[in-house]
Design an enzyme around this catalytic site. Structure first.
Site, PDB file in Angstrom:
ATOM      1  N   ILE A   8       0.847  -1.193   0.000  1.00 30.24           N
ATOM      2  CA  ILE A   8       0.000   0.000   0.000  1.00 30.24           C
ATOM      3  C   ILE A   8       0.882   1.244   0.000  1.00 30.24           C
ATOM      4  CG2 ILE A   8      -1.944   1.176   1.069  1.00 30.24           C
ATOM      5  CD1 ILE A   8      -2.612  -1.301   2.611  1.00 30.24           C
ATOM      6  N   ALA A 104       8.301   0.613   5.302  1.00 37.23           N
ATOM      7  CA  ALA A 104       8.179  -0.836   5.134  1.00 37.23           C
ATOM      8  C   ALA A 104       8.339  -1.238   3.672  1.00 37.23           C
ATOM      9  CB  ALA A 104       6.826  -1.309   5.674  1.00 37.23           C
ATOM     10  N   ASP A 105       7.909  -0.364   2.755  1.00 39.08           N
ATOM     11  CA  ASP A 105       8.068  -0.674   1.329  1.00 39.08           C
ATOM     12  C   ASP A 105       9.549  -0.680   0.938  1.00 39.08           C
ATOM     13  OD1 ASP A 105       8.225   2.111   1.765  1.00 39.08           O
ATOM     14  OD2 ASP A 105       7.200   2.632  -0.109  1.00 39.08           O
TER      15      ASP A 105
HETATM   16  C1  LIG Z   1       9.332   7.377   1.683  1.00 41.60           C
HETATM   17  C2  LIG Z   1       7.900   6.913   1.581  1.00 41.60           C
HETATM   18  C3  LIG Z   1       6.978   8.088   1.832  1.00 41.60           C
HETATM   19  C4  LIG Z   1       7.663   6.392   0.156  1.00 41.60           C
HETATM   20  O1  LIG Z   1       6.284   6.211  -0.044  1.00 41.60           O
HETATM   21  P1  LIG Z   1       5.610   5.939  -1.479  1.00 41.60           P
HETATM   22  O2  LIG Z   1       6.176   6.908  -2.443  1.00 41.60           O
HETATM   23  O3  LIG Z   1       5.983   4.530  -1.858  1.00 41.60           O
HETATM   24  O4  LIG Z   1       4.149   6.061  -1.292  1.00 41.60           O
HETATM   25  C5  LIG Z   1       7.631   5.758   2.599  1.00 41.60           C
HETATM   26  O5  LIG Z   1       8.564   4.753   2.413  1.00 41.60           O
HETATM   27  C6  LIG Z   1       7.649   6.218   4.036  1.00 41.60           C
HETATM   28  O6  LIG Z   1       6.687   6.745   4.528  1.00 41.60           O
HETATM   29  N1  LIG Z   1       8.775   5.991   4.748  1.00 41.60           N
HETATM   30  C7  LIG Z   1       8.944   6.283   6.151  1.00 41.60           C
HETATM   31  C8  LIG Z   1      10.083   7.210   6.399  1.00 41.60           C
HETATM   32  C9  LIG Z   1      11.423   6.667   6.000  1.00 41.60           C
HETATM   33  O7  LIG Z   1      11.542   5.719   5.205  1.00 41.60           O
HETATM   34  O8  LIG Z   1      12.434   7.197   6.523  1.00 41.60           O
HETATM   35  K   LIG Z   2       6.001   2.334  -3.161  1.00 39.79           K
END
Ligand SMILES: CC(C)(COP(=O)(O)O)[C@@H](O)C(=O)NCCC(=O)O
Ligand SMILES: [K+]
Ligand SMILES: Nc1ncnc2c1ncn2[C@@H]1O[C@H](COP(=O)(O)OP(=O)(O)O)[C@@H](O)[C@H]1O
EC number: 2.7.1.33
Length: 255
Positions: A8, A104-105
């Protein structure tokens, strides 16, 4: 023993049904849904699917969207499971100051990338670029240590920010060119070059840090838009996050 993987993101939910919870399992079906249409999944795309035996997902779009997804998953008799980035998993060591605060992605994609590097037989560093709502550029060394990564605004966010913060930048989509001579092209090229430059720079930094040229893997809805802009050999792997989730689920079930 079918397995459902879900990712998601902030724009779309992506899902994939695999023949089993193991790396290399056959992909049986897949799809994507914008947030607005998540509530219809059980009545549409998912309705005729063979019931998954288990699921694992990554969710970065907030609790509300995750709960709406869980409601749709009630179609089947499975427990929704969502990954939380750990200090290490499936051969990847998480270099984040607070490992669980990593998206998490990003964690799933790093595990997917590590699987691909190991499958090549000769370990080397990898640079994982995800081009979605935001863009992330994550570096992993030949030993599987996640060294850290960048977060940048994606194409849409960059354009919207410029539009919102200025009086004179409201123009139709332009082309990417080297020396733009109109506002549309200047905006489109500015965003594309910013992202491509970040990828090339991190690739160079990773070469300096590790002494080896990194495998460049790109994924995400807009990867096809960015990839041709990058002056480096690359591979687009649409399923990278799912490959990470497959490895994680295989590992969990083996414990
Ligand atoms: C960097 C992201 C906003 C990418 O989100 P997306 O573009 O895949 O919707 C997401 O991985 C996120 O909320 N990360 C948490 C903060 C971090 O990775 O430091
Ligand atoms: K993504
Ligand atoms: N057919 C498409 N549907 C949705 N997004 C697309 C499409 N083609 C390109 N995009 C781009 O991909 C981005 C969404 O990619 P996605 O990987 O789903 O993001 P996220 O993981 O953040 O939800 C959009 O911001 C858009 O710029």
């Amino acid at each position: 023993m079918t397995f459902l993987a879900i990712d998601i993101g902030n724009t779309r939910l992506k899902w994939a049904l695999y023949a089993g919870p193991r790396p290399g399992a056959r992909l049986l079906a897949h799809g994507a849904a914008f947030h607005e249409t998540i509530d219809t999944l059980a009545d549409t795309d998912w309705k005729a699917l063979p019931a998954p035996a288990s699921m694992l997902g990554c969710a970065v779009a907030g609790d509300v969207v995750r709960r709406r997804t869980e409601q749709q998953l009630e179609l089947w008799d499975i427990d929704p499971r969502w990954i939380v980035p750990a200090a290490h998993e499936c051969g990847v060591v998480n270099g984040y100051e607070h490992p669980s605060r990593l998206g998490a992605d990003r964690w799933a994609a790093l595990v997917g990338a590590r699987q691909r590097v190991l499958a090549e037989g000769r370990p080397r560093p990898a640079l994982v670029v995800m081009v979605g709502t935001a863009v992330t550029v994550d570096a992993i060394d030949a030993d599987g240590h996640f060294l850290g990564g960048l977060i940048l605004p994606g194409f849409g966010l960059m354009l919207r920010a410029l539009e919102m913060g200025t009086a004179g930048l409201k123009v139709p989509t332009g082309e990417v060119v080297d020396f733009p001579t109109n506002t549309s092209d200047a905006l489109m090229s500015g965003g594309a070059v910013a992202l491509a430059g970040a990828v090339e720079r991190q690739h160079r930094r990773l070469l300096q840090r590790t002494g080896a040229s990194a495998l460049l893997l790109m994924t995400g809805g807009a990867a096809v838009k960015l990839a041709p802009m990058v002056d480096l050999p690359f591979e687009i792997v649409d399923t990278l996050i799912f490959e990470g989730l497959l490895a994680m689920q295989a590992h969990r079930l083996a414990l």
